[in-house]
Motif scaffolding. Sequence first.
Motif, PDB file in Angstrom:
ATOM      1  N   ARG A  71       2.312   4.904  -8.196  1.00 43.35           N
ATOM      2  CA  ARG A  71       3.280   5.207  -7.042  1.00 43.35           C
ATOM      3  C   ARG A  71       2.976   5.687  -5.785  1.00 43.35           C
ATOM      4  O   ARG A  71       1.421   6.331  -5.705  1.00 43.35           O
ATOM      5  CB  ARG A  71       4.217   6.009  -7.689  1.00 43.35           C
ATOM      6  N   SER A  73       4.194   8.133  -3.340  1.00 47.38           N
ATOM      7  CA  SER A  73       5.177   9.220  -3.208  1.00 47.38           C
ATOM      8  C   SER A  73       5.693   9.258  -1.966  1.00 47.38           C
ATOM      9  O   SER A  73       6.839   9.217  -1.513  1.00 47.38           O
ATOM     10  CB  SER A  73       4.657  10.650  -3.891  1.00 47.38           C
ATOM     11  N   ASN A  76       7.968   6.236  -1.411  1.00 47.28           N
ATOM     12  CA  ASN A  76       9.058   6.024  -2.653  1.00 47.28           C
ATOM     13  C   ASN A  76       8.851   4.825  -3.083  1.00 47.28           C
ATOM     14  O   ASN A  76       9.923   4.262  -3.286  1.00 47.28           O
ATOM     15  CB  ASN A  76      10.331   6.396  -2.178  1.00 47.28           C
ATOM     16  N   THR A  77       7.436   4.141  -3.430  1.00 46.95           N
ATOM     17  CA  THR A  77       7.412   2.946  -4.000  1.00 46.95           C
ATOM     18  C   THR A  77       6.517   2.983  -5.082  1.00 46.95           C
ATOM     19  O   THR A  77       5.611   3.945  -5.107  1.00 46.95           O
ATOM     20  CB  THR A  77       6.516   2.242  -2.680  1.00 46.95           C
ATOM     21  N   VAL A  78       6.669   2.302  -6.358  1.00 48.72           N
ATOM     22  CA  VAL A  78       6.049   2.076  -7.418  1.00 48.72           C
ATOM     23  C   VAL A  78       5.365   0.879  -7.363  1.00 48.72           C
ATOM     24  O   VAL A  78       6.158  -0.138  -7.024  1.00 48.72           O
ATOM     25  CB  VAL A  78       7.028   2.434  -8.643  1.00 48.72           C
ATOM     26  N   CYS A  95      12.913  -2.604 -11.965  1.00 45.30           N
ATOM     27  CA  CYS A  95      12.433  -1.368 -11.593  1.00 45.30           C
ATOM     28  C   CYS A  95      13.529  -0.363 -11.942  1.00 45.30           C
ATOM     29  O   CYS A  95      14.805  -0.539 -11.612  1.00 45.30           O
ATOM     30  CB  CYS A  95      12.160  -1.354 -10.183  1.00 45.30           C
TER      31      CYS A  95
END
Length: 119
Positions: A71, A73, A76-78, A95
Amino acid sequence: QVQLEESGGGLVQPGGSLRLSCAASGRGFSIVTMAWYRQVPGKQRDLVAVITSGGTRNYADSVKGRFTISRDSAENTVFLHMNIVKPEDTAVYYCYADVIVNTFQYGYWGQGTPVTVSS
């Protein structure tokens, strides 16, 4: 309200690699946990991999050693890095995010991105 937008699905040959992305957007939220699930028609949605805000990762036995969840952070992406894919990895990948908004915790799903492993 939080939106999750997935990308990166498609057709890949057995033994190949693919990277899925999921970006969370909205206002005034903080992410607790993000995860990837997958589902094939007629079957339940199964957990593939999960990553906590502290960076702890867990994987389904079927993907251990082949898939990696990570991720960003700040964004805000995985991501789900899929390596040595097999035909049985074919599914719609979703997701999921547990987020806190105004001290309350909510769960959100993305719309799903299909992955087909075939020669």
